[in-house]
Design an enzyme around this catalytic site. Structure first.
Site, short mmCIF file in Angstrom:
data_model
loop_
_atom_site.label_atom_id
_atom_site.label_comp_id
_atom_site.label_asym_id
_atom_site.label_seq_id
_atom_site.Cartn_x
_atom_site.Cartn_y
_atom_site.Cartn_z
CB VAL A 92 -0.88 0.01 1.27
CG1 VAL A 92 -1.82 1.22 1.27
CG2 VAL A 92 -1.67 -1.27 1.38
CG HIS A 109 -7.05 -5.77 -8.34
ND1 HIS A 109 -6.23 -5.96 -7.25
CD2 HIS A 109 -8.11 -6.59 -8.18
CE1 HIS A 109 -6.79 -6.86 -6.45
NE2 HIS A 109 -7.93 -7.25 -6.99
C1 GAR Z 1 -0.81 -9.26 -12.03
O1 GAR Z 1 -1.80 -10.24 -12.21
C2 GAR Z 1 -1.39 -8.00 -11.44
O2 GAR Z 1 -2.67 -7.68 -11.92
C3 GAR Z 1 -1.45 -8.38 -9.99
O3 GAR Z 1 -0.25 -9.06 -9.74
C4 GAR Z 1 0.17 -9.71 -10.95
C5 GAR Z 1 1.57 -9.24 -11.26
O4 GAR Z 1 2.08 -9.92 -12.37
N1 GAR Z 1 -1.62 -7.24 -9.17
C6 GAR Z 1 -2.35 -7.27 -8.05
O5 GAR Z 1 -2.86 -8.28 -7.63
C7 GAR Z 1 -2.46 -5.94 -7.31
N2 GAR Z 1 -3.34 -6.04 -6.22
P1 GAR Z 1 3.34 -9.37 -13.14
O6 GAR Z 1 4.41 -9.06 -12.09
O7 GAR Z 1 3.74 -10.49 -14.03
O8 GAR Z 1 2.93 -8.13 -13.89
#
Ligand code: GAR
Length: 206
Positions: A92, A109
């Site tokens: 956060v 998200h």
């Molecule tokens: C993604 O699915 C993103 O949407 C999520 O984490 C993953 C990161 O993947 N974010 C959240 O959950 C935020 N609350 P990445 O590192 O391969 O982009």
């Protein structure tokens, strides 16, 4: 549009954005800084490989989370970022961040907020919660970030159906592919709105 990107892990959304910049799909976007909150993550390898300047700002290097978040905001401001993107950023951002960085901050998200957002709802945990709740549909939300976690106004939501019996991992994979496309589309729209030519001056008739 000068873009800063905050990351915590795999960095596939970061990679999708850098790919779109490299291919000319996001011509008006420049990735000027990647900030990570933990060392040794793949996202930092992605940034380094693509020659994007990066910084590691871990809480352990600061006396408080507030101090660290202020430093993140200042780093973005010093790099003259117009927009900061939270691309899998897992902490956060506290008020000193918003005091230091006056640009727009957006987050991606992997669910249809306000469903399955908030504390601890990151990555696979989100998809597990979607399945546990028996949701028939899920999706992607890209939204403006405010000091209240996952509560800023949505810029876009993309919906997809949950396949009965699928695992959280399978769902995550399908949602991720949608994330990459939605993110590039939103950044394209934001950069177009920022770089739009001003209206031609109206001349008085003689
Ligand atoms: C993604 O699915 C993103 O949407 C999520 O984490 C993953 C990161 O993947 N974010 C959240 O959950 C935020 N609350 P990445 O590192 O391969 O982009």
């Amino acid at each position: 549009m000068r873009l800063g990107i905050l990351v915590s892990g795999r960095g596939s959304n970061l990679e999708a954005v850098l790919d779109a910049i490299a291919s000319g799909q996001l011509q008006a976007v420049e990735a000027v800084l990647v900030i990570a909150n933990r060392p040794g993550i793949r996202a930092l390898e992605v940034a380094a490989r693509r020659g994007v300047p990066w910084r590691l700002l871990a809480s352990s290097d600061f006396e408080s989370g507030e101090a660290r978040d202020g430093a993140i905001g200042r780093a973005l401001a010093e790099s003259a970022c117009d927009v900061a993107l939270l691309a899998g950023y897992d902490q956060v951002l506290r008020p000193p961040y918003f005091a230091a960085f006056g640009g727009r901050t957006i987050n991606i998200h992997p669910s249809l907020l306000p469903r399955h957002g908030g504390q601890g709802m990151v990555g696979l945990a989100v998809h597990a919660a979607v399945l546990a709740a028996g949701e028939r549909e899920t999706g992607v939300t890209i939204h403006d970030v405010t000091p209240v976690l996952d509560a800023g106004p949505a810029i876009v939501q993309v919906r997809l159906l949950v396949v009965p019996g699928e695992s959280a991992g399978d769902l995550a994979e399908r949602v991720l592919e949608v994330e990459h496309r939605a993110l590039v589309a939103v950044l394209g729209q934001l950069s177009a709105s920022m770089t739009a030519a001003p209206p031609a001056p109206i001349r008085a008739r003689r």
